[in-house]
Design an enzyme around this catalytic site. Structure first.
Site, PDB file in Angstrom:
ATOM      1  CD  GLU A 330      21.477 -23.752 -39.781  1.00  0.00           C
ATOM      2  OE1 GLU A 330      20.771 -24.702 -40.168  1.00  0.00           O
ATOM      3  OE2 GLU A 330      21.058 -22.867 -39.014  1.00  0.00           O
ATOM      4  CE1 TYR A 418      14.024 -23.180 -33.671  1.00  0.00           C
ATOM      5  CE2 TYR A 418      16.308 -23.817 -34.043  1.00  0.00           C
ATOM      6  CZ  TYR A 418      15.108 -23.324 -34.519  1.00  0.00           C
ATOM      7  OH  TYR A 418      14.992 -22.982 -35.841  1.00  0.00           O
TER       8      TYR A 418
HETATM    9  N1  BES Z   1      15.948 -24.936 -40.046  1.00  0.00           N
HETATM   10  C1  BES Z   1      16.166 -23.759 -39.299  1.00  0.00           C
HETATM   11  C2  BES Z   1      15.572 -22.529 -39.916  1.00  0.00           C
HETATM   12  C3  BES Z   1      14.093 -22.608 -40.178  1.00  0.00           C
HETATM   13  C4  BES Z   1      13.230 -23.288 -39.343  1.00  0.00           C
HETATM   14  C5  BES Z   1      13.570 -21.971 -41.277  1.00  0.00           C
HETATM   15  C6  BES Z   1      11.861 -23.345 -39.632  1.00  0.00           C
HETATM   16  C7  BES Z   1      12.227 -22.019 -41.545  1.00  0.00           C
HETATM   17  C8  BES Z   1      11.366 -22.703 -40.724  1.00  0.00           C
HETATM   18  C9  BES Z   1      17.657 -23.529 -39.045  1.00  0.00           C
HETATM   19  O1  BES Z   1      18.389 -24.693 -38.838  1.00  0.00           O
HETATM   20  C10 BES Z   1      17.779 -22.766 -37.759  1.00  0.00           C
HETATM   21  O2  BES Z   1      17.413 -23.316 -36.767  1.00  0.00           O
HETATM   22  N2  BES Z   1      18.297 -21.548 -37.804  1.00  0.00           N
HETATM   23  C11 BES Z   1      18.531 -20.763 -36.624  1.00  0.00           C
HETATM   24  C12 BES Z   1      19.982 -20.896 -36.251  1.00  0.00           C
HETATM   25  C13 BES Z   1      20.269 -20.972 -34.801  1.00  0.00           C
HETATM   26  C14 BES Z   1      19.394 -21.855 -33.999  1.00  0.00           C
HETATM   27  C15 BES Z   1      21.716 -21.337 -34.542  1.00  0.00           C
HETATM   28  C16 BES Z   1      18.204 -19.320 -36.914  1.00  0.00           C
HETATM   29  O3  BES Z   1      18.015 -18.973 -38.075  1.00  0.00           O
HETATM   30  O4  BES Z   1      18.101 -18.533 -35.996  1.00  0.00           O
HETATM   31 ZN    ZN Z   2      17.920 -25.611 -36.997  1.00  0.00          ZN
END
Ligand code: BES
Ligand code: ZN
Length: 665
Positions: A330, A418
């Site tokens: 984050e 990702y």
């Molecule tokens: N920005 C994302 C969460 C998100 C993406 C919310 C798209 C809504 C729509 C956040 O940075 C994220 O990637 N969270 C991951 C964390 C992990 C990759 C370390 C999660 O929530 O799993």
């Molecule tokens: Zn993210």
């Protein structure tokens, strides 16, 4: 004001026609706003938080700049907002709210009689309130909080729910600054810098918490995309982290009083260490404040990079700091995502792929190559799953997704951006000469696009320009050797290039998995395994062990039960570990083990296991309900219906679809 009493206006159809039928990845297909005609530069929010009625009321005042001469109307995105008045340049204006589009919400048209010239500024004030049903906000009753004394409110605006908080041009293509005054009976946090009352003063400005109204003032002077607007209101407390000397930013953690100390301990080392590391590798931190907020259990994500204030799931507080990578992820978004932003949902991988790559690069710089390799190993398994699960929607296997007009970006959300993204950048790093050669390029990429919203084409053009200027013909040849089409637009379940990772930290986990696989043929299993098998493993190695085990044919029920009891996996408090164990237990839908566990698993997810704590993070609740539904659909649906009102609106929407309660769109 009701819909019927709004004035009706004729609006030019040019805006609607600006996009063709074919997917055009240079425009945002999830907004109805005419952001290329006129854009918001700054918005001032004035809100009152009403916990009794569960609504926000107030106004949003947009300072806008005309981009196309002659523009006669302004279109904002809204979702379930009751608009009561609109003024343009402080005079009452005509407006019209369109019928709701199922994904994009209702377009709000505001009339600009006579049009305006390019460069002109326009001030638009919209007075409105939210409805109880709100796709961005979750209103929690006091029983759903840790302290059980006060209600709680929090938002989740990414990808397209900011429009449920306020009328906005809800597209990442445009960046805005904002200011806000929010009055509430509980402390208010926003994705911005606090102006007053003082963060370090008494909680709630010394007034009665839960009773007296305090007006909280915030400012966000750095332009951000709308999806980074965020609010949380609840009985929260602050603990600062110690920040290295000479920094012009502060950092700390917010949580309910019952868990703020534990939360502080979990993240106090990693947060400031990695912020400082990221500054060395990329550029100074530009948002002034980097705080964390630990939310109640219904928070649907692991983390969300709201500007100045990352939101976190409480499941990260394990007491052993093994899940701090989520914080590293984050905070990395402060540069990749919040600094350089994807221009529209098709280019979401620029946010998440880059951030995942950077998160792991930092791991290598601080803990060595084995740590980075290990993170890619964990990721590879999740990529594998995601690519297989997208078999019915092969376009979601692509890095750059060609969305149709009004298509829900949420439907495409998976690990693909990702992991395919991080692997692609890693592949480029290796192709261009390794980390040392790549680091100056990363800096240049950031400084070139900082503050902008970009597409994949802009990223790629810069990549070529950089290596042409700094690398010479060899590097350009190396770039020409990349199969761009396969990486950016390819479908299928494999990466275009087979990637090798440092597996040294994974090896012991693989070996143990192999022993369990062999044990299925043994007569007396117990003698092969003892609790101490896991002594040298941290929870991430346990995860790799369990994931490796999932790649073998399902174990017989007796071994599944033994696995759970001997290593205490069936009652671990680490939700990441528990998830993997349950995935093994439920993997063979016809086995008695699956039946034995189905009810237990649903109880764990809905908090009916004595804990009273739901697993609201979608990474846990969605796959668990899907797996149980594959075994016993009626059970899954009845358990879900029992508890779903405690879950966040987005989790409700998606699990309802997963279980076939509402049709997939
Ligand atoms: N920005 C994302 C969460 C998100 C993406 C919310 C798209 C809504 C729509 C956040 O940075 C994220 O990637 N969270 C991951 C964390 C992990 C990759 C370390 C999660 O929530 O799993
Ligand atoms: Zn993210």
């Amino acid at each position: 004001m009701s819909l019927a009493s709004c004035s009706t206006l004729d609006f030019p159809s040019s805006r609607i026609k600006r996009r063709g039928i074919m997917a055009d990845i240079s425009v945002d297909t999830a907004t109805q706003s005419n952001y290329s005609d006129i854009r918001t530069d700054h918005v001032a929010f004035d809100w009152v938080v009403d916990f009794d009625a569960k609504l926000l009321s107030g106004s949003a005042t947009h300072s806008m700049i005309v981009k196309r001469s002659g523009v006669k109307d302004i279109v904002f995105d809204t979702d379930n907002l009751q608009i009561s008045a609109v003024s343009v340049d402080r005079k009452p204006a005509e407006y019209k709210l369109d019928v709701k589009h199922p994904i994009m919400g209702s377009a709000l048209h505001v009339s600009l009689p006579g049009g305006r010239d390019q460069g002109a500024t326009v001030l638009v004030e919209i007075t409105y309130e939210t409805a109880t049903e709100n796709s961005a906000l979750q209103w929690l009753d006091k029983e759903q909080t840790q302290g059980k004394q006060h209600p709680y409110l929090f938002s989740q605006c990414q990808p397209i729910y900011a429009r449920a908080l306020a009328p906005l041009q809800d597209t990442p293509a445009n960046k805005i600054t904002y200011s806000a005054s929010v009055s509430a009976t509980l402390p208010v946090l926003l994705s911005a810098r606090r102006v007053s009352p003082d963060v370090h003063g008494p909680p709630h400005d010394g007034k009665a918490i839960g009773k007296d109204i305090v007006a909280y003032k915030y400012t966000q002077p750095v332009p951000i995309p709308s999806y980074l607007i965020a609010i949380a209101v609840g009985n929260v407390r602050y603990r600062p982290f110690s920040v290295p000397d000479g920094k012009d930013w502060t950092s700390g953690i917010w949580a309910e009083p019952e868990s703020v100390e534990a939360a502080h301990w979990e993240f106090k080392e990693a947060t400031t260490q990695y912020l400082a590391e990221e500054e060395k590798v990329v550029a100074p931190y530009q948002f002034g404040v980097y705080d964390l907020l630990v939310l109640p259990p219904s928070f649907p994500y692991g983390g969300m990079e709201n500007a100045c204030l990352s939101f976190l799931t409480p499941t990260l507080i394990t007491g052993d700091r093994t899940l701090v990578n989520v914080v590293v992820h984050e905070l990395t978004h402060s540069w990749f995502g919040n600094g350089i932003t994807h221009a529209n949902p098709s280019h979401f991988w620029l946010n998440e792929g880059w951030t995942t790559y950077m998160e792991r690069l930092l791991r290598q710089l601080s803990d060595g190559p084995a740590a980075r390799g290990f993170a890619y190993v964990i990721g590879a398994k999740s990529l594998d799953n995601a690519l297989q699960q997208s078999a019915k929607h092969p376009k979601y296997q692509r890095l750059v997704i060609p969305f149709g007009e009004g298509e829900d970006p949420e439907g495409a959300y998976s690990r693909v951006p990702y992991e395919k993204g991080a692997n692609f950048i890693l592949y480029l790093e290796r192709t261009l000469g390794g980390i040392d050669a790549f680091l100056p390029y990363i800096k240049d990429y950031f400084t070139t696009f900082k503050g902008k919203s970009i597409t994949t084409a802009q990223w790629k053009d810069h990549l070529y320009a950089y290596w042409t200027a700094h690398g010479g013909p060899d590097k350009v040849d190396a770039l020409d050797s990349v199969d761009w089409d396969a990486w950016l637009h390819g479908e299928g379940i494999h990466l275009p290039v087979k990637m090798e990772y440092d597996e040294s930290l994974a090896q012991a986990a693989y070996d143990l998995a192999q022993r369990w696989d062999n044990a299925r043929n043994a007569v007396e299993n117990k003698i092969y395994f003892k609790e101490s098998d896991l002594d040298s493993f941290d929870s991430n190695q346990i995860i790799v062990f369990l994931e490796k085990l999932q790649s073998y044919p399902p174990l017989p029920p007796s071994l599944i039960h033994l696995l759970g009891s001997i290593y205490k996996l069936a009652d671990t408090h680490n939700a990441e570990v528990r998830l993997r164990y349950y995935q093994i237990a439920l993997s063979d839908t016809t086995s008695s083990a699956a039946n034995d566990f189905a009810l237990t698993v649903t109880k764990w997810v809905i908090g009916d296991d004595g804990s009273g704590i739901i697993k609201g993070r979608m990474k846990f609740c969605r796959p668990m309900f899907k797996a149980v539904a594959a075994i016993n659909k009626d059970l899954a649906i009845s358990q879900w219906n029992k508890a779903k009102d405690q879950f966040h609106p987005v989790a409700k929407k998606l699990i309802d679809k997963d279980l076939g309660i509402t049709p997939l769109k």
